[in-house]
Design a protein around this motif. Structure first.
Motif, short mmCIF file in Angstrom:
data_model
loop_
_atom_site.label_atom_id
_atom_site.label_comp_id
_atom_site.label_asym_id
_atom_site.label_seq_id
_atom_site.Cartn_x
_atom_site.Cartn_y
_atom_site.Cartn_z
N ALA A 93 -13.17 8.48 -6.53
CA ALA A 93 -11.92 9.58 -6.33
C ALA A 93 -12.04 9.83 -4.98
O ALA A 93 -12.78 10.00 -4.36
CB ALA A 93 -12.12 10.56 -7.25
N GLY A 94 -10.63 10.32 -4.44
CA GLY A 94 -10.53 10.45 -3.36
C GLY A 94 -9.24 10.92 -2.68
O GLY A 94 -8.41 10.90 -3.73
N LEU A 95 -9.13 10.97 -1.71
CA LEU A 95 -7.66 11.29 -0.86
C LEU A 95 -6.93 10.18 -0.24
O LEU A 95 -7.98 9.32 0.34
CB LEU A 95 -7.72 12.61 0.13
N ASN A 96 -5.71 10.33 0.00
CA ASN A 96 -4.91 9.21 0.50
C ASN A 96 -3.93 9.91 1.31
O ASN A 96 -3.17 10.94 0.91
CB ASN A 96 -4.40 8.39 -0.73
N PHE A 97 -3.66 9.23 2.65
CA PHE A 97 -2.75 9.64 3.29
C PHE A 97 -1.84 8.29 3.66
O PHE A 97 -2.41 7.37 4.35
CB PHE A 97 -3.06 10.26 4.94
N THR A 98 -0.64 8.18 3.28
CA THR A 98 0.14 6.91 3.39
C THR A 98 1.49 7.12 4.42
O THR A 98 2.12 8.29 4.23
CB THR A 98 0.78 6.34 2.01
N ARG A 99 1.47 6.15 5.24
CA ARG A 99 3.01 6.19 6.20
C ARG A 99 3.55 4.81 5.94
O ARG A 99 2.88 4.01 6.18
CB ARG A 99 2.41 6.56 7.59
N ALA A 100 4.83 5.14 5.40
CA ALA A 100 5.91 3.95 5.49
C ALA A 100 6.86 4.16 6.51
O ALA A 100 7.29 5.23 6.86
CB ALA A 100 6.42 3.84 4.16
N SER A 101 7.12 2.90 7.15
CA SER A 101 8.28 2.87 7.86
C SER A 101 8.98 1.57 7.94
O SER A 101 8.60 0.55 7.47
CB SER A 101 7.47 2.95 9.48
N VAL A 102 10.38 1.78 8.16
CA VAL A 102 11.33 0.59 8.08
C VAL A 102 12.28 0.89 9.62
O VAL A 102 12.45 1.75 9.94
CB VAL A 102 12.06 0.71 7.04
N SER A 103 12.69 -0.43 9.94
CA SER A 103 13.64 -0.51 10.98
C SER A 103 14.58 -1.57 10.65
O SER A 103 14.27 -2.62 10.22
CB SER A 103 12.81 -1.30 12.17
N PHE A 116 -3.72 11.14 -4.10
CA PHE A 116 -5.20 11.18 -4.81
C PHE A 116 -5.30 9.70 -5.15
O PHE A 116 -4.35 8.89 -5.74
CB PHE A 116 -5.16 11.95 -5.92
N ASN A 117 -6.76 9.42 -4.92
CA ASN A 117 -7.25 7.85 -5.36
C ASN A 117 -8.00 8.17 -6.72
O ASN A 117 -8.94 9.00 -6.58
CB ASN A 117 -7.79 7.31 -4.35
N VAL A 118 -7.61 7.18 -7.69
CA VAL A 118 -8.89 7.19 -8.94
C VAL A 118 -8.84 5.68 -8.84
O VAL A 118 -8.11 4.77 -8.98
CB VAL A 118 -8.40 7.83 -10.12
N GLY A 119 -10.14 5.22 -9.19
CA GLY A 119 -10.57 3.84 -9.73
C GLY A 119 -11.86 3.49 -9.87
O GLY A 119 -12.63 4.41 -10.00
N GLY A 120 -12.20 2.16 -9.24
CA GLY A 120 -13.60 1.97 -9.48
C GLY A 120 -13.86 0.50 -8.71
O GLY A 120 -13.11 -0.02 -8.11
N GLY A 121 -15.06 0.17 -8.59
CA GLY A 121 -15.42 -1.07 -8.17
C GLY A 121 -16.95 -1.54 -8.17
O GLY A 121 -17.59 -0.92 -9.00
N LEU A 122 -17.26 -2.58 -7.64
CA LEU A 122 -18.47 -3.00 -7.39
C LEU A 122 -18.88 -3.27 -6.07
O LEU A 122 -18.12 -4.06 -5.24
CB LEU A 122 -19.02 -4.07 -8.51
#
Length: 156
Positions: A93-103, A116-122
């Motif tokens: 679990a965690g925080l996310n900051f996303t920046r999108a740009s287009v030209s 917010f992030n949710v998921g899992g892994g190994l």
């Protein structure tokens, strides 16, 4: 300013020196942003809790004079359920900051969003100094998407 810099340096050095720290690279695929590359770190906080900051850069599309890109910064926490010598399974679990740009035709625009992030892994220990990482997470924000990543971490 020098005292603040010295304090930050000492903090970072102590975290690296006294914890199990791993750093590395990863390839990522986002369901809305295609392929990307990134960097990832992992810091052991307790036997079961790890902090894992990462950054992913998604290349976006370059079609008919339009260029786009997305960059995501993540601060995740992992709680390790299974901890044997070679494999670590964890939800995250965690925080996310996303920046999108287009030209388009020389005109640029960008936007950013916190989510917010949710998921899992190994994590799989390939050797005493290398760890393989496989992770899936969902980003809950205006840029909702699932992100799948595969990476390699070096144990410091």
């Amino acid at each position: 300013m020098k005292k603040l810099t010295l304090t930050i340096f000492c903090f970072v050095f102590s975290v690296i020196a006294f914890s199990q720290t791993k750093i590395g690279l990863q390839a990522a695929y986002g369901t809305n942003s295609e392929f990307g590359v990134g960097a990832k770190a992992s810091f052991k906080i307790t036997d079961n809790i790890f902090a894992s900051p990462s950054i992913n850069y998604f290349f976006g599309e370059n079609t008919q004079g339009a260029n786009s890109s997305i960059i995501g910064f993540n601060a995740d926490a992992h709680y390790v359920f299974s901890n044997n010598d070679d494999v670590l399974f964890y939800p995250l679990a965690g925080l996310n900051f996303t920046r999108a740009s287009v030209s388009v035709l020389g005109i640029s625009a960008s936007t950013s969003e916190i989510g917010f992030n949710v998921g899992g892994g190994l994590n799989y220990n390939l050797s005493s100094s290398l760890t393989g990482v496989l992770e899936a997470k969902y980003i809950l924000s205006a840029f909702d998407q699932a992100v799948f990543s595969l990476g390699l971490l070096y144990n410091l």
